[in-house]
Write an enzyme that holds these catalytic residues in place. Structure first.
Site, PDB file in Angstrom:
ATOM      1  N   SER A  70       0.799  -1.264   0.019  1.00 56.87           N
ATOM      2  CA  SER A  70       0.029   0.146  -0.059  1.00 56.87           C
ATOM      3  C   SER A  70       0.912   1.306   0.100  1.00 56.87           C
ATOM      4  O   SER A  70       2.203   1.138   0.496  1.00 56.87           O
ATOM      5  CB  SER A  70      -0.913  -0.009   1.287  1.00 56.87           C
ATOM      6  OG  SER A  70      -1.769   1.266   1.098  1.00 56.87           O
ATOM      7  N   ASP A  71       0.193   2.218  -0.417  1.00 59.34           N
ATOM      8  CA  ASP A  71       1.077   3.632  -0.525  1.00 59.34           C
ATOM      9  C   ASP A  71       0.225   4.862  -0.442  1.00 59.34           C
ATOM     10  O   ASP A  71      -1.262   4.480  -0.985  1.00 59.34           O
ATOM     11  CB  ASP A  71       1.954   3.643  -1.607  1.00 59.34           C
ATOM     12  CG  ASP A  71       2.860   4.961  -1.721  1.00 59.34           C
ATOM     13  OD1 ASP A  71       3.823   4.795  -0.595  1.00 59.34           O
ATOM     14  OD2 ASP A  71       2.769   6.078  -2.103  1.00 59.34           O
ATOM     15  N   GLN A  72       0.451   5.766   0.270  1.00 64.15           N
ATOM     16  CA  GLN A  72      -0.517   6.954   0.104  1.00 64.15           C
ATOM     17  C   GLN A  72       0.306   8.261  -0.336  1.00 64.15           C
ATOM     18  O   GLN A  72       1.469   8.560   0.168  1.00 64.15           O
ATOM     19  CB  GLN A  72      -1.209   7.260   1.436  1.00 64.15           C
ATOM     20  CG  GLN A  72      -2.093   8.440   1.440  1.00 64.15           C
ATOM     21  CD  GLN A  72      -2.860   8.400   3.044  1.00 64.15           C
ATOM     22  OE1 GLN A  72      -1.966   8.836   3.968  1.00 64.15           O
ATOM     23  NE2 GLN A  72      -3.983   8.244   3.161  1.00 64.15           N
ATOM     24  N   ALA A  99      -3.245   3.851  -2.214  1.00 70.01           N
ATOM     25  CA  ALA A  99      -3.527   2.667  -3.219  1.00 70.01           C
ATOM     26  C   ALA A  99      -3.207   1.552  -2.353  1.00 70.01           C
ATOM     27  O   ALA A  99      -2.493   1.621  -1.142  1.00 70.01           O
ATOM     28  CB  ALA A  99      -2.654   2.656  -4.352  1.00 70.01           C
TER      29      ALA A  99
END
Length: 198
Positions: A74-76, A111
């Site tokens: 995940s990434d933000q 994401a």
């Protein structure tokens, strides 16, 4: 034959304590592995594309080391009028970020990707969260940063804590996305990968 039916290990490919805490809500056994991915944006890359690329890169990197496991990446990235804002790291940068965001709507592009190399499973999705910041005074910004020190958070604010006082509105369809892992999407994808959630 038994091995094919055995449940796959679940791995969170992340060093984020926020994502670990969120995934713990599902009451599943999982391991945490650092993905060791370069998070430098590519030239001209949009915040949404950056978040999507990094989520998938993190899941793939860990899946390459643990091919039998179902891996979550995940990434933000905070998106201010198309410009990516990352984790501030310092008080000074957090102050500058919050001053730029006051009175603005920022889209937090969160994401998530799920990969299992052994089964060939790979899915990703993005949960955009529209966050409108109040027209904050410098004194409010300073008081908030002194109280919460959110220097490891994209956009310099923790909505799950005192940071909620900085905001006018939050608009999204996956409530945990703003904290860093969209659990509705994550559940959908790990179920599709063969992980029993309930």
């Amino acid at each position: 034959m038994t091995d094919a039916l055995a449940p796959r290990a679940l791995i969170l490919g992340s060093t984020s304590r926020y994502r670990r805490e969120l995934l713990s809500r599902l009451r599943l056994d999982f391991d945490v592995v650092s993905p060791e991915v370069d998070e430098t944006p590519l030239a001209g890359e949009t915040p949404q594309a950056l978040a999507s690329r990094l989520a998938l890169a993190k899941a793939r990197a860990v899946a390459a080391r643990f091919p039998q496991a179902v891996v979550i990446g995940s990434d933000q990235v905070a998106d201010l009028a198309g410009e990516p804002l990352g984790k501030p790291g310092t008080h000074e940068r957090a102050t500058a970020q919050l001053r730029r965001m006051r009175g603005q709507t920022v889209i937090f592009q969160t994401a998530v990707a799920v990969v299992c190399q052994a089964s060939g499973f790979e899915q990703s999705d993005i949960a955009p969260v529209r966050v409108t910041f109040r027209d904050l005074t410098d004194a409010e910004i300073e008081a908030y940063l002194q109280a919460e020190q959110p220097y490891d958070c994209a956009g310099s604010a923790k909505s799950e804590g005192l940071g909620i006082a900085l905001l006018e509105a939050i608009d999204n369809d996956d409530p945990s996305a703003l904290v860093g892992l969209p659990l509705i999407r994550t559940c959908r994808m790990i179920r599709a990968a063969g992980v029993k959630v309930l």
